[in-house]
Design a protein around this motif. Structure first.
Motif, PDB file in Angstrom:
ATOM      1  N   THR A   1       0.841  -1.194   0.000  1.00  0.00           N
ATOM      2  CA  THR A   1       0.000   0.000   0.000  1.00  0.00           C
ATOM      3  C   THR A   1       0.880   1.249   0.000  1.00  0.00           C
ATOM      4  OG1 THR A   1      -1.669  -1.198   1.248  1.00  0.00           O
ATOM      5  CG2 THR A   1      -1.842   1.194   1.227  1.00  0.00           C
TER       6      THR A   1
ATOM      7  N   ARG B   1      -2.260   5.201   2.636  1.00  0.00           N
ATOM      8  CA  ARG B   1      -2.315   5.029   4.100  1.00  0.00           C
ATOM      9  C   ARG B   1      -2.741   6.332   4.778  1.00  0.00           C
ATOM     10  NH1 ARG B   1       3.134   2.514   4.538  1.00  0.00           N
ATOM     11  NH2 ARG B   1       2.791   0.943   3.002  1.00  0.00           N
TER      12      ARG B   1
ATOM     13  N   ARG C   1      -6.434   6.874   4.275  1.00  0.00           N
ATOM     14  CA  ARG C   1      -7.186   5.936   5.123  1.00  0.00           C
ATOM     15  C   ARG C   1      -7.297   6.428   6.565  1.00  0.00           C
ATOM     16  NH1 ARG C   1     -10.732   3.123   2.535  1.00  0.00           N
ATOM     17  NH2 ARG C   1      -9.900   1.847   0.859  1.00  0.00           N
TER      18      ARG C   1
ATOM     19  N   SER D   1     -12.260   2.755   6.380  1.00  0.00           N
ATOM     20  CA  SER D   1     -12.328   1.663   5.405  1.00  0.00           C
ATOM     21  C   SER D   1     -13.291   1.933   4.257  1.00  0.00           C
ATOM     22  CB  SER D   1     -12.743   0.367   6.106  1.00  0.00           C
ATOM     23  OG  SER D   1     -11.731  -0.047   6.985  1.00  0.00           O
ATOM     24  N   GLN D   2     -13.929   3.112   4.232  1.00  0.00           N
ATOM     25  CA  GLN D   2     -14.934   3.354   3.194  1.00  0.00           C
ATOM     26  C   GLN D   2     -14.325   3.308   1.793  1.00  0.00           C
ATOM     27  OE1 GLN D   2     -16.760   7.308   3.083  1.00  0.00           O
ATOM     28  NE2 GLN D   2     -15.054   8.064   4.326  1.00  0.00           N
TER      29      GLN D   2
ATOM     30  N   LEU E   1     -12.690   3.704  -1.590  1.00  0.00           N
ATOM     31  CA  LEU E   1     -11.676   4.610  -2.125  1.00  0.00           C
ATOM     32  C   LEU E   1     -11.533   4.307  -3.604  1.00  0.00           C
ATOM     33  CD1 LEU E   1      -9.520   6.766  -1.611  1.00  0.00           C
ATOM     34  CD2 LEU E   1      -7.957   4.939  -0.933  1.00  0.00           C
TER      35      LEU E   1
ATOM     36  N   ARG F   1     -13.142  -5.730  -1.436  1.00  0.00           N
ATOM     37  CA  ARG F   1     -13.028  -5.585   0.025  1.00  0.00           C
ATOM     38  C   ARG F   1     -11.837  -6.433   0.460  1.00  0.00           C
ATOM     39  NH1 ARG F   1     -15.916  -3.539   3.976  1.00  0.00           N
ATOM     40  NH2 ARG F   1     -17.763  -3.319   2.670  1.00  0.00           N
ATOM     41  N   TYR F   2     -10.877  -5.784   1.088  1.00  0.00           N
ATOM     42  CA  TYR F   2      -9.669  -6.463   1.551  1.00  0.00           C
ATOM     43  C   TYR F   2      -9.895  -7.058   2.931  1.00  0.00           C
ATOM     44  CZ  TYR F   2      -7.442  -4.382  -2.463  1.00  0.00           C
ATOM     45  OH  TYR F   2      -7.124  -4.048  -3.752  1.00  0.00           O
TER      46      TYR F   2
ATOM     47  N   ASN G   1      -8.664  -6.557   5.715  1.00  0.00           N
ATOM     48  CA  ASN G   1      -8.687  -5.589   6.822  1.00  0.00           C
ATOM     49  C   ASN G   1      -9.955  -4.733   6.809  1.00  0.00           C
ATOM     50  OD1 ASN G   1      -8.279  -3.802   4.724  1.00  0.00           O
ATOM     51  ND2 ASN G   1      -6.409  -2.912   5.564  1.00  0.00           N
TER      52      ASN G   1
ATOM     53  N   ASP H   1     -10.903  -2.623   4.320  1.00  0.00           N
ATOM     54  CA  ASP H   1     -10.800  -1.526   3.358  1.00  0.00           C
ATOM     55  C   ASP H   1     -11.481  -1.909   2.051  1.00  0.00           C
ATOM     56  OD1 ASP H   1      -9.298  -0.157   5.203  1.00  0.00           O
ATOM     57  OD2 ASP H   1      -7.399  -0.331   4.116  1.00  0.00           O
TER      58      ASP H   1
ATOM     59  N   CYS I   1     -11.807  -0.752  -2.018  1.00  0.00           N
ATOM     60  CA  CYS I   1     -11.255   0.039  -3.116  1.00  0.00           C
ATOM     61  C   CYS I   1     -11.947  -0.339  -4.412  1.00  0.00           C
ATOM     62  CB  CYS I   1      -9.753  -0.220  -3.297  1.00  0.00           C
ATOM     63  SG  CYS I   1      -8.721   0.353  -1.963  1.00  0.00           S
TER      64      CYS I   1
END
Length: 162
Positions: free
Chosen positions: A3, A8, A11, A16-17, A19, A90-91, A93, A95, A97
């Protein structure tokens, strides 16, 4: 993919919305017509080379930088192959994207393919009839890069050649 620092920092403000980000994929061919792939640390799967542009960086510059950083291969971008927005990801963690990907066909001009950073487990050249298992997105990008046709835009149907 590591990343970038600027993401970062964003964020820390947005959590986590979703991006929205640009992405660049490089489909690299050598003089023998083989394609360069990397086996990713994060998924364990083979993939075409790609990454996120740094702020202000042009897509062709991103392709050259990412390919060298990940594989030690020097390339020249030849043409835009594909432009599309991919579904949100969705990752683990949390997050989220969504990427607009610009895929470039590139030609290798130097360097020896090798793992050159901590994002890849392996890198290598593959004949088109001997590709390892790849995700559909990677196969689509390779297919479009092999074709001599115009740039492919998702949702626009097939553009007649001629």
């Amino acid at each position: 993919m590591a990343t970038p620092d600027f993401i970062r920092e964003i964020r820390t403000s947005i959590g986590s919305q979703l991006l929205w980000l640009p992405g660049v994929t490089a489909v690299v061919f050598d003089d023998a017509g083989r394609v360069l792939l990397g086996k990713r640390v994060d998924t364990g799967g083979w993939a075409v080379i790609g990454g996120i542009p740094e702020p202000g960086e042009q897509p062709a510059e991103t392709a050259v930088r990412e390919v060298y950083e990940e594989t030690a291969v020097q390339v020249v971008p030849e043409r835009v192959v594909l432009v599309e927005t991919v579904p949100p990801i969705r990752y683990p963690n949390g997050d989220v994207c969504q990427f607009m990907d610009v895929t470039l066909r590139c030609r290798a001009i130097g360097g020896e393919a090798r793992v050159n950073d901590d994002e890849s487990l392996e890198v290598g050249w593959f004949a088109l009839d001997a590709l390892p298992e790849l995700a559909d997105y990677a196969l689509t990008r390779i297919k479009r890069a092999v074709e001599a046709g115009p740039t492919w835009f998702h949702g626009m149907g097939e553009v007649p050649q001629g």
